[in-house]
Design a protein around this motif. Structure first.
Motif, PDB file in Angstrom:
ATOM      1  N   ASN A  10       0.822  -1.224   0.000  1.00 30.22           N
ATOM      2  CA  ASN A  10       0.000   0.000   0.000  1.00 30.22           C
ATOM      3  C   ASN A  10       0.854   1.272   0.000  1.00 30.22           C
ATOM      4  O   ASN A  10       0.490   2.294   0.618  1.00 30.22           O
ATOM      5  CB  ASN A  10      -0.951   0.009   1.201  1.00 30.22           C
ATOM      6  N   LEU A  29      -0.851   4.612  -0.871  1.00 25.22           N
ATOM      7  CA  LEU A  29      -2.069   4.978  -0.146  1.00 25.22           C
ATOM      8  C   LEU A  29      -2.096   6.451   0.245  1.00 25.22           C
ATOM      9  O   LEU A  29      -3.124   7.115   0.125  1.00 25.22           O
ATOM     10  CB  LEU A  29      -2.231   4.111   1.101  1.00 25.22           C
ATOM     11  N   GLY A  30      -0.979   6.983   0.708  1.00 23.86           N
ATOM     12  CA  GLY A  30      -0.948   8.383   1.127  1.00 23.86           C
ATOM     13  C   GLY A  30      -1.320   9.326   0.004  1.00 23.86           C
ATOM     14  O   GLY A  30      -2.143  10.234   0.173  1.00 23.86           O
ATOM     15  N   LYS A  31      -0.712   9.126  -1.170  1.00 25.35           N
ATOM     16  CA  LYS A  31      -1.008   9.978  -2.325  1.00 25.35           C
ATOM     17  C   LYS A  31      -2.455   9.814  -2.761  1.00 25.35           C
ATOM     18  O   LYS A  31      -3.129  10.791  -3.116  1.00 25.35           O
ATOM     19  CB  LYS A  31      -0.051   9.629  -3.472  1.00 25.35           C
ATOM     20  N   SER A  57      -4.698  11.589  -0.281  1.00 24.36           N
ATOM     21  CA  SER A  57      -4.512  13.031  -0.461  1.00 24.36           C
ATOM     22  C   SER A  57      -5.343  13.535  -1.642  1.00 24.36           C
ATOM     23  O   SER A  57      -5.998  14.577  -1.560  1.00 24.36           O
ATOM     24  CB  SER A  57      -3.025  13.339  -0.693  1.00 24.36           C
ATOM     25  N   ALA A  59      -0.807   7.638   7.127  1.00 25.75           N
ATOM     26  CA  ALA A  59      -0.758   8.321   5.829  1.00 25.75           C
ATOM     27  C   ALA A  59      -0.804   9.839   5.966  1.00 25.75           C
ATOM     28  O   ALA A  59      -0.716  10.560   4.968  1.00 25.75           O
ATOM     29  CB  ALA A  59      -1.921   7.857   4.949  1.00 25.75           C
ATOM     30  N   ALA A 111       1.199  12.720   4.124  1.00 22.75           N
ATOM     31  CA  ALA A 111       0.944  13.052   2.715  1.00 22.75           C
ATOM     32  C   ALA A 111      -0.105  14.143   2.560  1.00 22.75           C
ATOM     33  O   ALA A 111      -0.317  14.648   1.452  1.00 22.75           O
ATOM     34  CB  ALA A 111       0.493  11.802   1.955  1.00 22.75           C
TER      35      ALA A 111
END
Length: 294
Positions: free
Chosen positions: A234, A237-239, A242, A277, A280
């Motif tokens: 994953n 996931l952060g992007k 976001s 996350a 991000a």
């Protein structure tokens, strides 16, 4: 069909005549609207009529496909009519789907060349056609080359702030790359990380119609836990989160239905994953997420 074709040809003739006029006379013709632009729009309108005919009655349109194929082949070979021919090719792919395949040799080479054309008006339909063709089984033969060319567009062309047409072309290239990654991911050359390239360009904002489609695909892929999009462990996931926070409640680039899906994504996530996350997110995105979950 013959009448529409005749009108398109007459419009092209008028455009050439207008271009031959001295500038001062052309300006006197219509100070409010560029005659060439008016002719281009008229021809696009008639081309869209042909597209509507294909959409309503694809089987009944087939006897006329040979005529359209010949016209596309002719138009894409001439600078003044290239864009018109490319949009007609897009309509054939979109509305006739597999039935359009016999016509592909007439326009696919020009489409592929057009992906990196200096004119954004050419790049836009070229990328859009790749987007439309990606789900079709026959396109597998061309997919690796399509990946390379679209990836080159996404990574090397950098539209300036006021280059609206260039930015629209970029949005269509990103949309095409997403379709390729989703539909023909197994054929992506190993040196191209299509998913990361797509995510690096999100959210889309300039072609609002394509933006809504792309954002919907991303949301649905997240809900399906698509591993290509999510990345190993994953990592993306952060992007992704976001982007979803950024587009939430922006009705020009995401539908209300998809707002609900975005809300569900954030509510489904365990708190520890969401916190992991958080780096991000911008402060504005963090505030939006907190409001969503309150």
């Amino acid at each position: 069909l013959r009448r529409t074709e005749k009108i398109l040809m007459e419009a092209g003739k008028r455009k050439q005549e207008a271009a031959a006029l001295p500038r001062e006379l052309a300006d006197d013709e219509d100070e409010e609207q560029d005659p060439a632009e008016a002719e281009d729009q008229l021809r696009r309108n008639y081309e869209e009529i042909l597209g509507s005919m294909m959409k309503v009655s694809p089987q009944e349109f087939l006897p006329a496909m040979h005529i359209c194929t010949e016209r596309i082949k002719q138009w894409v070979s001439i600078k003044q009519t290239k864009v018109l021919g490319l949009y007609l090719a897009c309509d054939m792919i979109e509305n006739l789907k597999e039935l359009s395949e016999p016509a592909w040799p007439a326009f696919m080479p020009t489409l592929f060349e057009g992906i990196m054309d200096s004119d954004p008006d050419v790049r836009t339909p070229a990328a859009y056609a790749i987007n439309l063709a990606a789900p079709l089984a026959k396109f597998a033969e061309a997919a690796p080359d399509a990946f390379r060319r679209i990836a080159q567009h996404v990574t090397s062309i950098k539209p300036k702030k006021r280059d609206d047409k260039g930015k629209v072309a970029m949005d269509n290239a990103v949309a095409a790359l997403l379709s390729l990654a989703k539909e023909k991911g197994q054929l992506c050359p190993p040196e191209i990380n299509a998913w990361e390239m797509v995510l690096s360009k999100l959210p889309l904002k300039d072609d609002e119609e394509e933006a809504k489609k792309v954002h919907e695909k991303i949301i649905d892929l997240v809900l399906a836990q698509n591993q290509g999009l999510m990345g190993a462990n994953n990592a993306n996931l952060g992007k992704i989160l976001s982007t979803l926070a950024e587009i939430y409640k922006q009705e020009n680039i995401v539908s209300k239905e998809n707002d609900e899906k975005i809300l569900n994504v954030f509510k489904m996530l365990p708190q520890n994953i969401l916190q992991g996350a958080a780096s991000a997110f911008t402060s504005k995105q963090q505030a939006k997420i907190q409001k969503m979950l309150s």
